[in-house]
Scaffold this motif. Sequence first.
Motif, short mmCIF file in Angstrom:
data_model
loop_
_atom_site.label_atom_id
_atom_site.label_comp_id
_atom_site.label_asym_id
_atom_site.label_seq_id
_atom_site.Cartn_x
_atom_site.Cartn_y
_atom_site.Cartn_z
N TYR A 97 0.95 -0.99 0.07
CA TYR A 97 -0.02 -0.15 0.12
C TYR A 97 0.72 1.03 -0.16
O TYR A 97 1.98 1.19 0.52
CB TYR A 97 -0.90 0.07 1.33
N ILE A 98 0.45 2.28 -0.60
CA ILE A 98 0.85 3.54 -0.36
C ILE A 98 -0.16 4.52 0.25
O ILE A 98 -1.36 4.28 -0.06
CB ILE A 98 1.33 4.26 -1.82
N PRO A 99 0.31 5.70 0.77
CA PRO A 99 -0.53 6.58 1.27
C PRO A 99 -1.41 7.38 0.41
O PRO A 99 -1.05 7.45 -0.68
CB PRO A 99 0.29 7.73 1.89
N LYS A 100 -2.80 7.52 0.63
CA LYS A 100 -3.55 8.05 -0.25
C LYS A 100 -3.21 9.70 -0.52
O LYS A 100 -3.68 10.11 -1.40
CB LYS A 100 -5.01 7.95 0.04
N ASP A 101 -2.86 10.17 0.58
CA ASP A 101 -2.39 11.51 0.51
C ASP A 101 -1.31 11.97 -0.89
O ASP A 101 -0.96 13.05 -0.80
CB ASP A 101 -1.96 12.26 1.83
N GLY A 102 -0.79 10.94 -1.13
CA GLY A 102 0.31 11.13 -2.41
C GLY A 102 1.57 11.41 -2.05
O GLY A 102 2.42 11.94 -2.54
N SER A 103 1.81 11.50 -0.56
CA SER A 103 3.21 11.77 -0.15
C SER A 103 4.16 10.88 -0.47
O SER A 103 5.40 11.18 -0.73
CB SER A 103 2.98 12.09 1.52
N HIS A 104 4.06 9.65 -0.72
CA HIS A 104 4.94 8.79 -0.99
C HIS A 104 6.26 8.53 0.05
O HIS A 104 7.43 8.23 -0.64
CB HIS A 104 5.47 8.71 -2.59
N LYS A 105 5.90 8.85 1.17
CA LYS A 105 7.20 8.75 2.01
C LYS A 105 7.66 7.33 2.25
O LYS A 105 8.58 6.97 2.61
CB LYS A 105 6.93 9.40 3.26
N ALA A 106 6.64 6.27 2.18
CA ALA A 106 7.07 4.95 2.51
C ALA A 106 6.00 4.06 1.82
O ALA A 106 5.02 4.52 1.17
CB ALA A 106 7.13 4.77 4.02
N ILE A 107 6.34 2.71 1.87
CA ILE A 107 5.40 1.82 1.31
C ILE A 107 4.93 0.87 2.34
O ILE A 107 6.13 0.45 3.23
CB ILE A 107 6.01 1.35 0.28
N LEU A 108 4.19 0.48 2.57
CA LEU A 108 3.41 -0.42 3.62
C LEU A 108 3.17 -1.90 3.16
O LEU A 108 2.58 -2.06 1.94
CB LEU A 108 2.32 0.01 4.25
N LYS A 109 3.91 -2.93 3.80
CA LYS A 109 3.59 -4.30 3.32
C LYS A 109 2.78 -4.74 4.36
O LYS A 109 3.34 -4.83 5.60
CB LYS A 109 4.77 -5.11 2.98
N VAL A 110 1.57 -5.91 4.19
CA VAL A 110 1.07 -6.45 5.24
C VAL A 110 1.13 -7.74 4.80
O VAL A 110 0.51 -8.00 3.86
CB VAL A 110 -0.58 -5.85 5.42
N CYS A 111 1.34 -8.61 5.57
CA CYS A 111 1.41 -10.22 5.30
C CYS A 111 0.12 -10.78 5.20
O CYS A 111 -0.98 -10.42 5.98
CB CYS A 111 2.45 -10.78 6.11
N ASN A 112 0.07 -11.98 4.40
CA ASN A 112 -1.31 -12.45 4.43
C ASN A 112 -1.26 -13.64 5.56
O ASN A 112 -0.40 -14.18 5.98
CB ASN A 112 -1.23 -13.21 2.99
N GLY A 113 -2.53 -13.59 6.06
CA GLY A 113 -3.10 -14.79 6.75
C GLY A 113 -2.26 -15.13 7.95
O GLY A 113 -1.88 -14.32 8.72
N LYS A 114 -1.65 -16.36 7.95
CA LYS A 114 -1.09 -16.85 9.23
C LYS A 114 0.51 -16.43 9.38
O LYS A 114 0.95 -16.30 10.32
CB LYS A 114 -0.95 -18.49 9.28
#
Length: 286
Positions: free
Chosen positions: A21-38
Amino acid sequence: MKRIDLNEWKQIGAGGNGKTYIPKDGSHKAILKVCNGKGNTLESVRLEFESAMECFKSGIPTPEPFEIVRVGKGYGTLSQFIKNKRSLCRVCADNPERIGEMAALMAAKGNELHSEEYTGTLFQPASFHIRRGLKIFHPFLTRNEIAVIEQWIDSLPDSRTLLHGDFNPGNLIVSDSGTYWIDTGRMFYGDPLIDIAHLYYFAAAMSRTVIVQHLSHMSRIQLVTFWREFLKSMGIESESDVSAYEAGLKKYVVLDIILRHSFKPSRLLVFLLSFQVRKIIKTQLH
């Protein structure tokens, strides 16, 4: 630990073990990763984060990891946002005429990675993970098959060469600022043929499966072409040379399968994969 509200983020990608994911505000300061399931536990996320940090500190070209964050009831990681990035898979899918170019790039970057000698203490040797994984496969293999695999493990060279652990064109990205390895949460060290066998398994042996085509965004023909172009970059072109090389990789495919399922094993998946393992062992013994 910082808490992230996903309503403020926009999904831009998804892979076999997580979403980005990236911020909706367009700042692009960082990228977020969220792992799946277990895989979304503090222990597993911390392990992946520490591995990424170790990789970055070792000088491997990879996005800089920033921190672990809380996302709902689970966890995620924030890391450097790479502008205008595309995986080699995406480039090949969108521009099939560039498959040869991208395969040659992966071969070159793979050679660079596999020339790195690991001097740290966080990563374990491939043999450690394979032996741990073999215990999980024990109920589904015969004593003779286990003995054969143990012989293959014993024959691995004592090498501290860095290996990616998920060596496929989806985990190498190109951008305006350069080329980067991603998903480095399963790094280890050992024989580079384990990485190459993983690419063979992904792009050739499993290319007919819907899940690999979905994850790579590539068709079976494109995946197989990528693999053959990768071999060509290594000087392996004739049908006889390709056949001989692939035959030699088969035992490493078995070791790779077992290694990869030593991390977050699914008993059902291990049971299903044991049929492939047994089939390969049978071909190697005859």
